[in-house]
Design a protein around this motif. Structure first.
Motif, PDB file in Angstrom:
ATOM      1  N   THR A  80       0.822  -1.204   0.000  1.00 17.82           N
ATOM      2  CA  THR A  80       0.000   0.000   0.000  1.00 17.82           C
ATOM      3  C   THR A  80       0.859   1.257   0.000  1.00 17.82           C
ATOM      4  O   THR A  80       0.579   2.221  -0.732  1.00 17.82           O
ATOM      5  N   MET A  81       1.922   1.262   0.790  1.00 13.71           N
ATOM      6  CA  MET A  81       2.767   2.439   0.866  1.00 13.71           C
ATOM      7  C   MET A  81       3.624   2.608  -0.383  1.00 13.71           C
ATOM      8  O   MET A  81       3.943   3.737  -0.773  1.00 13.71           O
ATOM      9  N   VAL A  82       4.012   1.505  -1.039  1.00 14.91           N
ATOM     10  CA  VAL A  82       4.710   1.621  -2.323  1.00 14.91           C
ATOM     11  C   VAL A  82       3.809   2.336  -3.330  1.00 14.91           C
ATOM     12  O   VAL A  82       4.241   3.237  -4.063  1.00 14.91           O
ATOM     13  N   GLY A  83       2.538   1.928  -3.374  1.00 16.91           N
ATOM     14  CA  GLY A  83       1.589   2.617  -4.243  1.00 16.91           C
ATOM     15  C   GLY A  83       1.452   4.076  -3.881  1.00 16.91           C
ATOM     16  O   GLY A  83       1.363   4.945  -4.759  1.00 16.91           O
ATOM     17  N   SER A  84       1.438   4.379  -2.589  1.00 14.77           N
ATOM     18  CA  SER A  84       1.320   5.769  -2.149  1.00 14.77           C
ATOM     19  C   SER A  84       2.519   6.592  -2.597  1.00 14.77           C
ATOM     20  O   SER A  84       2.375   7.752  -3.030  1.00 14.77           O
ATOM     21  N   VAL A  85       3.725   6.013  -2.493  1.00 10.93           N
ATOM     22  CA  VAL A  85       4.923   6.726  -2.945  1.00 10.93           C
ATOM     23  C   VAL A  85       4.828   7.039  -4.436  1.00 10.93           C
ATOM     24  O   VAL A  85       5.174   8.141  -4.883  1.00 10.93           O
ATOM     25  N   ILE A  86       4.344   6.084  -5.233  1.00 15.84           N
ATOM     26  CA  ILE A  86       4.192   6.309  -6.676  1.00 15.84           C
ATOM     27  C   ILE A  86       3.203   7.444  -6.935  1.00 15.84           C
ATOM     28  O   ILE A  86       3.437   8.311  -7.783  1.00 15.84           O
ATOM     29  N   VAL A  87       2.087   7.438  -6.211  1.00 15.52           N
ATOM     30  CA  VAL A  87       1.076   8.484  -6.390  1.00 15.52           C
ATOM     31  C   VAL A  87       1.666   9.858  -6.061  1.00 15.52           C
ATOM     32  O   VAL A  87       1.522  10.823  -6.837  1.00 15.52           O
ATOM     33  N   PHE A  88       2.341   9.966  -4.926  1.00 14.49           N
ATOM     34  CA  PHE A  88       2.878  11.263  -4.523  1.00 14.49           C
ATOM     35  C   PHE A  88       4.057  11.683  -5.392  1.00 14.49           C
ATOM     36  O   PHE A  88       4.242  12.880  -5.664  1.00 14.49           O
ATOM     37  N   ALA A  89       4.871  10.707  -5.845  1.00 16.59           N
ATOM     38  CA  ALA A  89       6.001  11.054  -6.706  1.00 16.59           C
ATOM     39  C   ALA A  89       5.523  11.641  -8.023  1.00 16.59           C
ATOM     40  O   ALA A  89       6.214  12.481  -8.622  1.00 16.59           O
ATOM     41  N   ALA A  90       4.352  11.205  -8.491  1.00 12.75           N
ATOM     42  CA  ALA A  90       3.799  11.754  -9.727  1.00 12.75           C
ATOM     43  C   ALA A  90       3.430  13.229  -9.565  1.00 12.75           C
ATOM     44  O   ALA A  90       3.340  13.957 -10.554  1.00 12.75           O
ATOM     45  N   ALA A  91       3.253  13.673  -8.315  1.00 12.80           N
ATOM     46  CA  ALA A  91       2.903  15.071  -8.039  1.00 12.80           C
ATOM     47  C   ALA A  91       4.040  15.775  -7.309  1.00 12.80           C
ATOM     48  O   ALA A  91       3.807  16.695  -6.526  1.00 12.80           O
ATOM     49  N   ARG A  92       5.272  15.362  -7.576  1.00 10.93           N
ATOM     50  CA  ARG A  92       6.418  15.883  -6.824  1.00 10.93           C
ATOM     51  C   ARG A  92       6.678  17.367  -7.059  1.00 10.93           C
ATOM     52  O   ARG A  92       7.421  17.987  -6.294  1.00 10.93           O
ATOM     53  N   ASP A  93       6.098  17.949  -8.107  1.00 17.51           N
ATOM     54  CA  ASP A  93       6.258  19.379  -8.342  1.00 17.51           C
ATOM     55  C   ASP A  93       5.352  20.221  -7.449  1.00 17.51           C
ATOM     56  O   ASP A  93       5.472  21.448  -7.418  1.00 17.51           O
ATOM     57  N   THR A  94       4.438  19.571  -6.732  1.00 15.73           N
ATOM     58  CA  THR A  94       3.543  20.270  -5.814  1.00 15.73           C
ATOM     59  C   THR A  94       4.011  20.067  -4.379  1.00 15.73           C
ATOM     60  O   THR A  94       4.723  19.103  -4.072  1.00 15.73           O
ATOM     61  N   ARG A  95       3.575  20.961  -3.510  1.00 13.86           N
ATOM     62  CA  ARG A  95       3.966  20.848  -2.106  1.00 13.86           C
ATOM     63  C   ARG A  95       3.376  19.592  -1.475  1.00 13.86           C
ATOM     64  O   ARG A  95       4.042  18.900  -0.711  1.00 13.86           O
TER      65      ARG A  95
END
Length: 300
Positions: A80-95
């Protein structure tokens, strides 16, 4: 620090929320990779929860972390957390995307090494969970730093992990008492005299490891080290600090003090494991950055 070809050429790049969509079940539907992995992990957690309930009906209250259902539950959390990292990394240009990466990685560092306890029965020279602690901690610190591209990421992530450890140190004994009272079960002998197992296995000196990784990162930029070797050097430095600190941490929490041979062995294990972690972290960071972007088209 790691840029796509389109970014290096100065062209704009589209971002896929949650990572690039992938086809599932032969194209029956498409789902962003991050959400798909996180959802799969959540579904597995429910299934292993049922298995854990059945296991308790047979053997009673678990006194260890490494029962088969627990390993499955911890593995599900990691998914679950691996998926979360992928989701947030896709938005890494945002705070919020950068904050999500920094909050998700400490949870992965907490739960991922526990799965290596499944190999405790093997006749290995070093305990698998110690190697797992070094591998996952170093890998995830470097991966997060290279993904976000800011030198302070490792330090911020380590500080967040420390806050989580303090929270778990208070929460774990409280939860044990509440659960025992609700179930009508007695607490284990000497529970009040032993440190809570989960938070006590999180590396305490992660800020020192993060400082070593950050210093080596800045040195690599200043000296112009090749990107092929810099992550391994960063990993070796961070891994050595974590490997050396784990026996010291055990002594602080009530075990016998480490011998010079144990300190030397764990430092050597940390160097080798950390170098491997750095190698893997650099490649995973590339995947995280590339998989969240669409290729630039002509005319943009």
């Amino acid at each position: 620090m790691i840029a796509t070809a389109a970014q290096r050429a100065g062209r704009s790049v589209d971002r896929f929320p949650g990572g690039k969509p992938v086809r599932v079940f032969g194209g029956v539907f498409r789902a962003p990779l991050g959400y798909l992995i996180a959802g799969t992990g959540a579904a597995l957690f429910l299934l292993f929860g049922l298995l854990d309930l059945w296991w308790h009906s047979l053997y009673g209250f678990d006194a260890v972390l490494d029962s088969p259902p627990h390993i499955g539950l911890f593995l599900s959390i990691s998914f679950t957390m691996v998926g979360s990292v992928i989701v947030f990394a896709a938005a890494r240009d945002t705070r919020w995307g950068r904050a999500g990466v920094i909050l998700s990685i400490p949870v992965l560092i907490t739960f991922s090494p526990i799965t290596t306890k499944a190999f405790d029965a093997l006749p290995l020279p070093v305990e698998p969970d110690l190697v797992g602690n070094i591998l996952f901690s170093t890998l995830l610190l470097i991966m997060g730093t290279l993904t976000i591209g800011r030198w302070s990421t490792a330090l911020t992530t380590a500080a967040t992990l420390g806050a989580l450890q303090i929270l778990l140190w208070w929460f774990s004994p409280w939860a044990a008492h509440v659960y025992a009272d609700a179930s009508g079960l007695p607490l284990r002998d000497n529970l009040g005299h032993n440190p809570p197992e989960l938070p006590s296995e999180i590396p305490v000196f992660m800020l020192l490891a993060a400082a070593a990784i950050t210093a080596l990162l800045r040195l690599s930029r200043k000296r112009g080290w090749s990107g092929r070797i810099a992550p391994q050097i960063m990993g070796a430095g961070g891994g050595a600090v974590i490997g050396l600190s784990l026996p010291v941490q055990s002594a602080l929490f009530g075990e016998t003090g480490p011998t010079a041979a144990e300190l030397l062995t764990m430092t050597a294990v940390g160097l080798v494991t950390g170098a491997i972690a750095g190698y893997l972290a650099a490649r995973l960071a590339v995947l995280l950055r590339e998989h969240s972007t669409a290729p630039a088209t002509k005319g943009r």
